[in-house]
Design a protein around this motif. Structure first.
Motif, PDB file in Angstrom:
ATOM      1  N   TRP A   1     -46.685  14.991 -11.482  1.00  9.48           N
ATOM      2  CA  TRP A   1     -47.612  14.852 -12.402  1.00  9.48           C
ATOM      3  C   TRP A   1     -48.792  15.931 -12.429  1.00  9.48           C
ATOM      4  CZ3 TRP A   1     -52.045  14.332 -10.083  1.00  9.48           C
ATOM      5  CH2 TRP A   1     -52.231  13.674  -8.991  1.00  9.48           C
TER       6      TRP A   1
ATOM      7  N   LYS B   1     -54.484  13.237 -14.922  1.00  3.88           N
ATOM      8  CA  LYS B   1     -54.884  13.120 -16.307  1.00  3.88           C
ATOM      9  C   LYS B   1     -54.253  11.777 -16.878  1.00  3.88           C
ATOM     10  CE  LYS B   1     -53.838  18.184 -17.371  1.00  3.88           C
ATOM     11  NZ  LYS B   1     -53.014  19.246 -18.065  1.00  3.88           N
TER      12      LYS B   1
ATOM     13  N   GLY C   1     -52.016   9.625 -19.289  1.00  2.18           N
ATOM     14  CA  GLY C   1     -50.991  10.021 -20.127  1.00  2.18           C
ATOM     15  C   GLY C   1     -50.327   8.615 -20.453  1.00  2.18           C
ATOM     16  N   ILE C   2     -49.468   8.706 -21.494  1.00  2.00           N
ATOM     17  CA  ILE C   2     -48.874   7.647 -21.872  1.00  2.00           C
ATOM     18  C   ILE C   2     -47.186   7.978 -21.752  1.00  2.00           C
ATOM     19  CG2 ILE C   2     -48.105   6.341 -24.048  1.00  2.00           C
ATOM     20  CD1 ILE C   2     -51.016   5.871 -23.203  1.00  2.00           C
ATOM     21  N   ARG C   3     -46.703   7.108 -21.203  1.00  2.86           N
ATOM     22  CA  ARG C   3     -45.148   7.071 -21.346  1.00  2.86           C
ATOM     23  C   ARG C   3     -44.452   6.259 -22.418  1.00  2.86           C
ATOM     24  NH1 ARG C   3     -43.170   6.421 -15.171  1.00  2.86           N
ATOM     25  NH2 ARG C   3     -45.075   5.399 -14.676  1.00  2.86           N
TER      26      ARG C   3
ATOM     27  N   ASP D   1     -50.676   5.815 -17.499  1.00  6.50           N
ATOM     28  CA  ASP D   1     -50.731   6.583 -15.993  1.00  6.50           C
ATOM     29  C   ASP D   1     -51.928   7.263 -16.192  1.00  6.50           C
ATOM     30  OD1 ASP D   1     -47.931   5.771 -15.645  1.00  6.50           O
ATOM     31  OD2 ASP D   1     -47.365   7.394 -16.725  1.00  6.50           O
ATOM     32  N   TYR D   2     -52.439   7.341 -14.712  1.00 12.23           N
ATOM     33  CA  TYR D   2     -53.431   8.267 -14.513  1.00 12.23           C
ATOM     34  C   TYR D   2     -53.152   8.862 -13.270  1.00 12.23           C
ATOM     35  CZ  TYR D   2     -58.301  10.311 -13.447  1.00 12.23           C
ATOM     36  OH  TYR D   2     -59.347  11.134 -13.124  1.00 12.23           O
TER      37      TYR D   2
ATOM     38  N   SER E   1     -50.278   3.789 -12.446  1.00 11.70           N
ATOM     39  CA  SER E   1     -49.767   3.036 -13.429  1.00 11.70           C
ATOM     40  C   SER E   1     -50.860   1.801 -13.635  1.00 11.70           C
ATOM     41  CB  SER E   1     -48.392   2.838 -13.627  1.00 11.70           C
ATOM     42  OG  SER E   1     -47.494   3.638 -13.590  1.00 11.70           O
TER      43      SER E   1
ATOM     44  N   ASN F   1     -53.315  11.798 -30.870  1.00 11.22           N
ATOM     45  CA  ASN F   1     -53.647  12.073 -29.113  1.00 11.22           C
ATOM     46  C   ASN F   1     -53.610  10.620 -28.400  1.00 11.22           C
ATOM     47  OD1 ASN F   1     -54.545  13.064 -26.641  1.00 11.22           O
ATOM     48  ND2 ASN F   1     -56.563  13.615 -27.273  1.00 11.22           N
TER      49      ASN F   1
ATOM     50  N   ALA G   1     -53.606   9.728 -25.458  1.00  6.31           N
ATOM     51  CA  ALA G   1     -54.502   9.706 -24.151  1.00  6.31           C
ATOM     52  C   ALA G   1     -55.874   9.423 -24.630  1.00  6.31           C
ATOM     53  CB  ALA G   1     -54.357  10.962 -23.494  1.00  6.31           C
TER      54      ALA G   1
END
Length: 677
Positions: A478, A520, A522-524, A536-537, A541, A581, A583
């Motif tokens: 990541w 960072k 993030g989106i999954r 996630d960071y 999660s 965006n 995130a």
């Protein structure tokens, strides 16, 4: 050599940092001069396990081990009837008794390692008592342990429990060097080699788990060089369930152990298809049943077609066996992705499998799981009876014992030796490691970090004199902008995810290396699970923060209660996301104080996220008090926007980690009411 590698190499040389290169672990060649790895004709080891005791865990990981010592595992002899020494076939000189299957070896497998890692004299002595007794049961023909196992499979031997006991003996030898282990294991494998090929396809459990037996055979071969052991390995591979050809069984623990079996045998066969089989199996398992965060898959006894929603989960035995498989595959293949996968399940799923004091566990841990009561959850969860409530007792008979090795094995794999007489930081955690490097000098490295709750790791070299050796640092998948400084001076490099940063230089006492892995948000998106999303960071999660109410049930054991956990705040939220965006929809909140000893609770986690959500009124509990299934996103909701808080999954015993997305356009759906009781 890659252009980025060349640039990094020369920039580092000119700056006085020594040779700094970027490599894939699978490319490492050579033979470590000081630690046991694969002997020819086995494939060379890209990484080597250090002797148990070389690594001293610190920080939050050490506290997990201390809680394990003070909790259920450390006191399981007071709770479990299978750990009655006087009644155990494993302890009786003639191998006779009331209890003689997997339970005691399961427990001892982690309990002994817990003592070795913590250097706890009481645990070490108690483990030695059991091990010494088991060693003394060996017959002249090589068999040892319970005699009833010799004929328990319709008159044929059940070899599964011995696979666990062999792991116990391997750890004991690594920690103590007791020569009796080599003698007993050699005798047992000679006996095993008298069996026909068909013996390794007998029974339900053994034939599916013989990959474990192969690993123990190779372990012994690497210490004795006995050629007959390799003949036995070929015979077992021929007769056992062939995981190298695909996923042959869908019981979750068989999957967690068996999916790697072909790659274990690759070390002997050198067949590329065997090497690749673990990754092929992993892809099939997770593509079908692991479409959610946390590193697990739906295997709430067996993985079943049609049961892929994150309200299904993984047995605690499956979690710890997956961690072990990932650790093994890191060493066998040199591929950094396996260490990443180990971190994912260790940080996000394993802590929530237990109460925060590690005095109880539950059978199944799910990504979405909002009520943990004693009630039956079948058929949503395959087994009937309690599966969600926390208990230290035999209601979870296998996990009750097998959970023991999760954290000790993890602590033993933080650092690995390399073929060029160096060291690799494989799993990041505060620790100290003492090892031989270079030309045989013994050095110590200290690792200071609050990872995974912080992105920086600092290493300090302690050496009696200057010493030249390579130090490897894993770049997580990541992280696309890893930064390294030596003695405070930055190194210019362009490390890519899943590479290793290799620093080969002459190190002096007090030298420091600082690795920063910027995290960072993030989106999954999970298109195979109704287009739900997870957040996630870095390696963490996140789950919705739900107020948890614990209620004790002392029916099994007044001193070691079971626990129900009920939600006392709303949980049925979809997320409102910034479409351009996603995130940017989240605000990161980090505490400034020192990291709590136990950071995996809602109250003590140092990282939280603020988000916007709307409730979905029709998303409710079903008739068995299981969270309703996900439905397709985007989802309509006429409820007002609310500020919601997310916390790391590992800190959430009640959890919603897969979120519907709120929408209002023509593609938005109405949520169908969950069938309630």
């Amino acid at each position: 050599m890659k252009l980025s590698t060349i640039i990094c190499f020369f920039a580092a040389i000119f700056a006085g940092f020594g040779q700094v290169t970027l490599v894939e672990g699978a490319m490492l060649k050579g033979t470590n001069s000081f630690y046991a790895g694969n002997m020819a004709p086995l494939a060379p080891s890209p990484f080597y396990k250090l002797p148990i005791g070389s690594i001293v865990p610190q920080g939050w990981l050490r506290h997990q081990l201390e809680m394990e010592r003070d909790g259920m595992t450390g006191h399981l002899e007071e709770i479990s009837p299978w750990l009655d020494f006087a009644k155990s076939s494993w302890a009786d000189p003639q191998g006779r008794g009331k209890f003689g299957w997997e339970e005691m070896p399961y427990w001892l497998k982690g309990y002994g390692d817990l003592g070795y890692v913590l250097k706890d004299e009481h645990i070490e002595a108690e483990a030695k008592k059991w091990i010494t007794a088991a060693l003394a049961t060996q017959r002249e023909d090589g068999w040892f342990g319970p005699r009833e196992l010799l004929k328990s499979l319709d008159g044929k031997p059940d070899l599964w429990p011995h696979m666990i006991m062999l792991n116990v003996l391997q750890s004991y030898y690594e920690a103590t060097g007791d020569p009796r282990v080599i003698e007993v294991m050699s005798g047992y494998f000679k006996w095993e080699n008298t069996l026909p090929v068909s013996a390794f396809g007998e029974g339900y459990w053994p034939k599916l788990r013989f990959g474990d037996n192969l690993e123990s055979i190779f372990w012994l071969y690497n210490r004795t060089g006995e050629p007959a052991l390799l003949d036995l390995a070929r015979k077992i591979h021929e007769g056992m369930a062939r995981w190298d050809e695909g996923v042959v069984n869908w019981h979750n623990v068989n999957v967690s152990q068996g999916f790697r079996a072909g790659t274990v045998f690759w070390m002997l066969s050198r067949d590329p298809r065997h090497l690749e089989s673990a990754e092929r199996n992993y892809d099939e398992i997770y593509s079908k049943f692991g479409q959610f965060p946390g590193g697990g898959f739906v295997g709430d006894e067996n993985s079943r077609p049609g049961y892929t929603d994150p309200r299904g989960g993984l047995e605690t035995c499956g979690i710890v066996e997956m961690m072990h498989s990932f650790e093994m595959l890191t060493k066998m293949t040199g591929q950094a992705v396996w260490a990443d996968r180990c971190e994912e399940i260790a940080f996000n799923s394993f802590p929530a499998a237990m109460t925060s004091d590690e005095k109880a566990l539950h059978y199944v841990t799910c990504a979405n799981q909002i009520q943990l009561d004693l009630g039956n959850k079948s058929p949503e969860i395959q087994n009937t009876g309690t599966m969600f409530s926390y208990s230290p007792s035999e209601v979870y008979r296998c996990c009750q014992h097998n959970v023991s090795h999760g954290w000790p094995y993890y602590a033993e794999e933080l650092w690995l030796a390399t073929p060029d007489n160096g060291l690799c930081a494989s799993l990041y955690s505060a620790s100290e490691v003492s090892a031989k490097v270079g030309k045989g000098e013994t050095i110590k490295l200290t690792e200071e970090t609050e990872y995974p709750f912080q992105d920086t790791v600092k290493f300090t070299v302690h050496a009696a004199s200057s010493v030249k050796f390579p130090l490897y640092l894993r770049v997580p998948r990541w992280c696309d902008s890893a930064q390294v400084a030596v003695n405070g001076k930055p190194i210019r490099l362009e490390a890519k995810p899943l590479e290793f940063i290799r620093m080969d230089r002459r190190w002096r006492d007090g030298d420091t290396v600082e690795l920063r892995m910027p995290m960072k948000l993030g989106i999954r998106h999970w298109p195979k699970n109704h287009d739900a999303v997870s957040v996630d960071y870095g390696p963490l999660s996140f789950s919705l923060e739900i107020k948890e109410k614990f209620t004790a049930d002392k029916a099994h054991n007044a001193n070691w209660p079971d626990w129900n956990v009920y939600p006392e705040s709303p949980w049925n939220y979809g997320l409102v996301l910034n479409e351009q965006n996603p995130a940017a929809s989240f605000k990161l909140i980090q505490s400034n104080g020192p990291l709590a000893a136990q950071p995996f609770t809602p109250e003590t986690t140092p990282i939280k996220l603020e988000a916007t959500g709307r409730r979905i009124p029709n998303w409710t509990l079903d008739r068995n008090n299981v969270i309703g299934k996900l439905e397709s996103s985007p989802v309509k909701s006429d409820q007002p926007d609310e500020k919601v808080t997310l916390i790391p999954m590992g800190a959430a015993r009640l959890r919603v980690s897969m979120f519907p997305v709120i929408g209002s356009g023509p593609d938005a759906h109405d949520w169908t009411a969950t069938t309630a009781k």
